[in-house]
Scaffold this motif. Structure first.
Motif, PDB file in Angstrom:
ATOM      1  N   GLU A 161     -86.195 -96.161  28.615  1.00  0.00           N
ATOM      2  CA  GLU A 161     -86.193 -95.212  29.731  1.00  0.00           C
ATOM      3  C   GLU A 161     -85.692 -93.868  29.222  1.00  0.00           C
ATOM      4  N   HIS A 217     -82.650 -92.062  30.860  1.00  0.00           N
ATOM      5  CA  HIS A 217     -81.522 -92.893  31.276  1.00  0.00           C
ATOM      6  C   HIS A 217     -80.255 -92.043  31.424  1.00  0.00           C
ATOM      7  N   ASN A 259     -78.491 -96.578  35.871  1.00  0.00           N
ATOM      8  CA  ASN A 259     -79.894 -96.264  35.662  1.00  0.00           C
ATOM      9  C   ASN A 259     -80.328 -94.977  36.352  1.00  0.00           C
TER      10      ASN A 259
END
Length: 271
Positions: A126, A129, A264
């Motif tokens: 990701e 992040h 997240n």
């Protein structure tokens, strides 16, 4: 008969008168008698007694001074021992604290390295992040953040723009960075190569990692007749520094925050 004066009576009278006259003469004309022997002995005894008393007093004072000095010396020795013991305890405590601080630093460094590695793994999955130590939309590679600033400027202006972001134009100094840059296929971006007065032909991007031309100075004397390097896919070209090209900067990342690794959420816009 009663009025007869005998020779014996006259003799006695003459003798008495003579003694009286002699005694009168002796008493009337002689000097006062000298001090008696007893008075001298008493005065000498009093003087000796006074001297003895003075000696006794001095002895008593000396004893008191000696005892006081001994007591003070003992107290001073106790204080010195206490001071030495205290200094020793402080020294031991400082040593312990320094060892503890060193262990804490080592532990903190280890945790930081682990957090950085873990964050990098999360970043691969990701890119935005929460734990990413680079500004939003900047790329993270090893110990650098790389940002395309969507600007089209001269080399000097590009270098200034990077400085505003506490960054610099991109430099390729090892194979890891080289492979990263090649994988992105950058087109027409200024590089952090030193401006030069003579034109230099293009060369393969791989050759730049051993170059001594990476920029370390300033751009005060930069003029329109100088040439600056830029990346074009897999090659490095030179063009006049006053021409405009894309801007890409690199900077050191911020420390990874351990508490952000498990979050997240996407970070707020950072630049």
């Amino acid at each position: 008969m009663s009025e007869e004066v005998t020779y014996a009576d006259l003799k006695f009278q003459d003798s008495s008168e003579t003694e009286n006259i002699q005694e009168f003469d002796q008493v009337g004309v002689k000097a006062p008698p000298a001090p008696s022997h007893v008075w001298r002995q008493r005065a000498l005894a009093a003087l000796i007694l006074l001297c003895l008393l003075l000696l006794i007093g001095l002895g008593v004072l000396g004893s008191i001074f000696y005892l006081s000095l001994k007591i003070e010396m003992e107290k001073l020795e106790e204080l010195q021992n206490f001071k030495d013991k205290l200094q020793n305890n402080v020294s031991l405590q400082l040593t312990y604290n320094m060892d503890s601080l060193k262990k804490i630093r080592n532990l903190s460094s280890t945790l930081q390295e682990m957090a950085t590695k873990l964050c990098y793994e999360l970043y691969q999955k990701e890119p935005e992040h929460k734990c990413k130590p680079c500004p939003e939309k900047w790329m993270w590679h090893e110990d650098r953040c790389y940002g395309e600033l969507k600007k089209y400027e001269t080399w000097k202006q590009s270098d200034l723009i990077c400085s505003i972001h506490n960054a610099s134009l991109v430099k390729i100094k090892n194979k890891s960075v080289l492979e990263f840059i090649k994988s992105k296929k950058f087109y027409n971006y200024w590089l952090g190569l030193s401006p030069r007065e003579d034109y230099k032909s293009n060369k393969d991007l791989d050759e730049t990692i051993i170059s001594s031309d990476w920029f370390t100075g300033n751009t005060i004397d930069l003029n329109g007749e100088m040439y600056c390097g830029y990346i074009h896919y897999m090659y490095v070209y030179y063009d006049t520094c006053t021409n405009k090209k894309n801007v890409m900067c690199e900077k050191l990342p911020n420390p990874v925050k351990i508490e952000s690794i498990l979050m997240n959420e996407k970070p707020d816009g950072r630049m």
